[in-house]
Design a protein around this motif. Structure first.
Motif, PDB file in Angstrom:
ATOM      1  N   UNK A  17       0.813  -1.209   0.000  1.00 33.53           N
ATOM      2  CA  UNK A  17       0.000   0.000   0.000  1.00 33.53           C
ATOM      3  C   UNK A  17       0.848   1.261   0.000  1.00 33.53           C
ATOM      4  N   UNK A  18       0.490   2.168  -0.904  1.00 28.59           N
ATOM      5  CA  UNK A  18       1.023   3.518  -0.854  1.00 28.59           C
ATOM      6  C   UNK A  18       0.661   4.126   0.502  1.00 28.59           C
ATOM      7  N   UNK A  19       1.375   5.150   0.906  1.00 26.00           N
ATOM      8  CA  UNK A  19       1.129   5.775   2.202  1.00 26.00           C
ATOM      9  C   UNK A  19       0.425   7.121   2.069  1.00 26.00           C
ATOM     10  N   UNK A  20       1.127   8.130   1.560  1.00 27.59           N
ATOM     11  CA  UNK A  20       0.563   9.484   1.533  1.00 27.59           C
ATOM     12  C   UNK A  20      -0.660   9.567   0.633  1.00 27.59           C
ATOM     13  N   UNK A  21      -1.746  10.072   1.197  1.00 28.66           N
ATOM     14  CA  UNK A  21      -3.031  10.230   0.502  1.00 28.66           C
ATOM     15  C   UNK A  21      -3.654   8.890   0.122  1.00 28.66           C
ATOM     16  N   UNK A  22      -3.140   7.819   0.731  1.00 27.99           N
ATOM     17  CA  UNK A  22      -3.768   6.512   0.579  1.00 27.99           C
ATOM     18  C   UNK A  22      -4.074   5.940   1.959  1.00 27.99           C
ATOM     19  N   UNK A  23      -3.045   5.762   2.795  1.00 29.10           N
ATOM     20  CA  UNK A  23      -3.276   5.340   4.175  1.00 29.10           C
ATOM     21  C   UNK A  23      -3.122   6.467   5.182  1.00 29.10           C
ATOM     22  N   UNK A  24      -2.231   7.426   4.904  1.00 32.46           N
ATOM     23  CA  UNK A  24      -2.012   8.534   5.834  1.00 32.46           C
ATOM     24  C   UNK A  24      -2.229   9.865   5.110  1.00 32.46           C
ATOM     25  N   UNK A  50       9.000  19.010  14.779  1.00 36.20           N
ATOM     26  CA  UNK A  50       8.274  19.286  16.004  1.00 36.20           C
ATOM     27  C   UNK A  50       6.791  19.533  15.841  1.00 36.20           C
ATOM     28  N   UNK A  51       6.256  19.342  14.636  1.00 34.73           N
ATOM     29  CA  UNK A  51       4.838  19.618  14.393  1.00 34.73           C
ATOM     30  C   UNK A  51       4.154  18.389  13.800  1.00 34.73           C
ATOM     31  N   UNK A  52       2.871  18.154  14.159  1.00 36.19           N
ATOM     32  CA  UNK A  52       2.144  17.029  13.582  1.00 36.19           C
ATOM     33  C   UNK A  52       1.964  17.216  12.080  1.00 36.19           C
ATOM     34  N   UNK A  53       2.170  16.141  11.323  1.00 35.38           N
ATOM     35  CA  UNK A  53       2.131  16.254   9.867  1.00 35.38           C
ATOM     36  C   UNK A  53       1.127  15.313   9.215  1.00 35.38           C
ATOM     37  N   UNK A  54       1.072  14.052   9.641  1.00 37.73           N
ATOM     38  CA  UNK A  54       0.227  13.073   8.963  1.00 37.73           C
ATOM     39  C   UNK A  54      -0.664  12.343   9.958  1.00 37.73           C
ATOM     40  N   UNK A  55      -1.844  11.930   9.463  1.00 35.88           N
ATOM     41  CA  UNK A  55      -2.873  11.366  10.339  1.00 35.88           C
ATOM     42  C   UNK A  55      -3.556  10.162   9.696  1.00 35.88           C
ATOM     43  N   UNK A  56      -4.162   9.337  10.565  1.00 39.06           N
ATOM     44  CA  UNK A  56      -5.135   8.325  10.194  1.00 39.06           C
ATOM     45  C   UNK A  56      -6.333   8.518  11.119  1.00 39.06           C
ATOM     46  N   UNK A  57      -7.483   7.974  10.733  1.00 41.92           N
ATOM     47  CA  UNK A  57      -8.573   7.943  11.706  1.00 41.92           C
ATOM     48  C   UNK A  57      -8.224   6.899  12.767  1.00 41.92           C
ATOM     49  N   UNK A  58      -8.813   7.044  13.945  1.00 42.67           N
ATOM     50  CA  UNK A  58      -8.563   6.051  14.985  1.00 42.67           C
ATOM     51  C   UNK A  58      -9.104   4.684  14.571  1.00 42.67           C
ATOM     52  N   UNK A  59     -10.179   4.672  13.798  1.00 38.93           N
ATOM     53  CA  UNK A  59     -10.697   3.391  13.303  1.00 38.93           C
ATOM     54  C   UNK A  59      -9.693   2.737  12.370  1.00 38.93           C
ATOM     55  N   UNK A  60      -9.102   3.528  11.462  1.00 37.34           N
ATOM     56  CA  UNK A  60      -8.067   2.989  10.578  1.00 37.34           C
ATOM     57  C   UNK A  60      -6.897   2.459  11.394  1.00 37.34           C
ATOM     58  N   UNK A  61      -6.534   3.175  12.432  1.00 32.65           N
ATOM     59  CA  UNK A  61      -5.420   2.755  13.279  1.00 32.65           C
ATOM     60  C   UNK A  61      -5.718   1.437  13.979  1.00 32.65           C
TER      61      UNK A  61
END
Length: 281
Positions: A17-24, A50-61
């Motif tokens: 799986x690709x990551x950016x704009x696919x999983x995160x 030092x700053x948040x950059x990428x996310x998933x939903x908690x359900x995805x996590x």
């Protein structure tokens, strides 16, 4: 369009799986169009400077560890090794990962030197040099909208641009210049990638499938640089956003999802679990 395979594989199932704009997803790519009160809870999976950059939903996590336990889960990214290592996925470290669009196959976090040497030999034999392409990229870009230019792992080049200021037709002209030189162009967010055609995620995926003995390969991705990966897999999924969706790209073995943004990442993980694969060896 084919349906998702339903017969369990006799051997390990590989998920590339690709990551950016696919999983995160970055903040700009989340596509949280619902009312704030019903927006999904998010988990930050990447910090940069030092700053948040990428996310998933908690359900995805919560779904990802199940995918990783039941398959040979292979993060497959155009990111450099250093950029990939910033990501803290909510699952055990994968044994295999693919970085630099297939230029590096990581085994327990370390690049396989034989694979990398083979890739660099092929690029030298089949494509115009990185120096030539990089020089053209920089000379063709206008300083008014160019923010950064970078070389990734001595394999390919990319520009960081103000996307809304790109002149109409500029990307098409660049593609027409790179095509006969054995390179391809991809626009992802604010980045314009120039990548040698033989540098593919699909070749690296096949290498990992051979090493792991995978009998079924599943894949997901959103950009033109993911097209070869999706075509090489037994079944693939693309989100409702990104270069592939915007261009109307399709393939018989690829399901086009309607979900966009971070919700698509969650749905992709659900689809990975649908075929009922056995636990990876």
């Amino acid at each position: 369009m084919t349906t998702t395979p339903t017969t369990p594989a006799k051997g390990p199932v590989l998920v590339a799986s690709d990551l950016d704009r696919t999983l995160i997803y970055s903040r700009a790519a989340l596509a949280l169009t619902m009312p704030d009160a019903v927006a999904p809870r998010l988990l930050c999976v990447e910090i940069y400077e030092g700053k948040p950059l990428s996310y998933m939903t908690e359900t995805a996590a919560s779904l990802l560890p199940e995918v990783a336990a039941r398959t040979v889960f292979v993060p497959t990214t155009t990111r450099t090794r250093k950029q990939y290592q910033r990501i803290q996925l909510p699952c055990p470290p994968p044994k295999f990962a693919i970085c630099a669009n297939g230029g590096h196959v990581l085994v327990d976090g370390v690049s396989d030197p034989d694979w990398h040497r083979g890739v660099t030999r092929r690029l030298a034999d089949e494509c115009a040099s990185l120096a030539e392409v990089r020089s053209h990229l920089v000379s063709a870009a206008d300083p008014s909208w160019l923010r950064k230019e970078r070389v990734a792992e001595d394999l390919f080049a990319y520009l960081v641009v103000e996307r809304e200021q790109l002149p109409e037709g500029w990307l098409k002209e660049l593609s027409e210049w790179t095509e006969p030189r054995g390179w391809t162009v991809s626009l992802q967010g604010r980045k314009i990638y120039a990548v040698p055609k033989p540098l593919t995620k699909s070749a690296a995926m096949r290498e990992v499938a051979d090493r792991s003995g995978a009998q079924l390969t599943l894949a997901a991705g959103d950009s033109l640089l993911d097209a070869d990966l999706l075509l090489a897999a037994d079944h693939g999924w693309q989100p409702g956003h990104g270069e592939l969706a915007d261009s109307g790209w399709s393939a018989p073995n690829v399901t086009a999802l309607t979900e966009r943004g971070v919700a698509a990442g969650e749905e992709i993980l659900r689809r990975f679990l649908e075929p009922g694969p056995k636990v990876a060896a």
